[in-house]
Design a protein around this motif. Structure first.
Motif, PDB file in Angstrom:
ATOM      1  N   HIS A 289      -7.469  -9.978 -69.027  1.00  0.00           N
ATOM      2  CA  HIS A 289      -8.753 -10.619 -68.818  1.00  0.00           C
ATOM      3  C   HIS A 289      -9.148 -10.174 -67.322  1.00  0.00           C
TER       4      HIS A 289
ATOM      5  N   THR B 268      -6.120 -18.700 -68.050  1.00  0.00           N
ATOM      6  CA  THR B 268      -6.178 -17.431 -69.096  1.00  0.00           C
ATOM      7  C   THR B 268      -7.331 -17.689 -69.730  1.00  0.00           C
TER       8      THR B 268
ATOM      9  N   GLY C 292     -10.933 -15.538 -70.188  1.00  0.00           N
ATOM     10  CA  GLY C 292     -11.061 -15.019 -71.825  1.00  0.00           C
ATOM     11  C   GLY C 292     -12.685 -15.125 -72.256  1.00  0.00           C
TER      12      GLY C 292
ATOM     13  N   THR D 236     -15.010 -12.561 -70.296  1.00  0.00           N
ATOM     14  CA  THR D 236     -15.222 -11.278 -70.510  1.00  0.00           C
ATOM     15  C   THR D 236     -15.383 -10.783 -71.809  1.00  0.00           C
TER      16      THR D 236
END
Length: 214
Positions: A100, A207, A211, A214
């Motif tokens: 990411h 995380t 995510g 992107t």
């Protein structure tokens, strides 16, 4: 979904401790013990006194080191080396987080109140080495810590950061105030969502959050 709020961002600034790894990995437990030990030795005080001074200086100045420098003229270099010589054996790589970060448009930098060499060790253990365009520690800000505005200005000048096109990811609420004032998009990375006017977004899972960008 927060993606639209970051459409203008071309610089991504990440704190290190408890941000690029989850707080349950508890690296700072080791650092705090070493800080207290250093205060005991440097100032000749007992452990309870040293521990209280560590906490008090962190609360008042942003880092324990700043209090030691300003009130006791402690040399920062030996202190920083000693307190960051910790084991990273229990850190694990996060390859999804790495993917990411690699996908983010523009430059990515790390800015920590720790040291740059320590940050490099942590990034390597997390599988994040080689992903950042710059890694900056407190030594790169002339030992001024976040949350001081002059510290941010020094680092952002060195890294060519235009705050109005940048985002800051940070676990310490205090360290998001100046970035917000400078026009940055601010993200509080922490288990608990603490409402504050200078925080645009909160996540307890960096995380997952990246995510969704992107």
């Amino acid at each position: 979904m927060p993606k639209a709020s970051f459409a203008h961002v071309d610089t991504w600034v990440f704190d290190l401790d408890n941000t690029l790894y989850p707080p349950q990995m508890r690296l700072f437990d080791q650092i705090e013990v070493r800080m207290t030990n250093y205060v005991m030795t440097a100032l000749g005080v007992d452990r309870p006194t040293a521990d209280q001074m560590r906490k008090d200086y962190w609360a008042r100045y942003g880092t324990t080191l700043t209090g030691l420098m300003r009130e006791h003229d402690v040399d920062p270099a030996p202190y920083l080396h000693e307190v960051h010589e910790i084991s990273l054996d229990h850190l694990s790589a996060d390859l999804t987080l790495a993917a990411h970060i690699k996908s983010l448009p523009g430059q990515c930098i790390v800015y920590t109140n720790g040291t740059a060499p320590y940050a490099e060790r942590v990034l390597d253990a997390r599988g994040l080495a080689g992903l950042f365009d710059g890694i900056y520690g407190v030594e790169n800000a002339d030992f001024l810590p976040k949350p001081e505005r002059a510290a941010f200005e020094t680092i952002f000048d060195k890294a060519n950061v235009e705050p109005t096109r940048a985002a800051m990811f940070e676990d310490d609420l205090r360290n998001l105030k100046v970035p917000h004032q400078m026009g940055m998009r601010t993200v509080h990375v922490a288990p608990a969502d603490t409402e504050a006017d200078h925080v645009h977004h909160h996540t307890d899972d960096l995380t997952d959050f990246l995510g969704r960008l992107t």
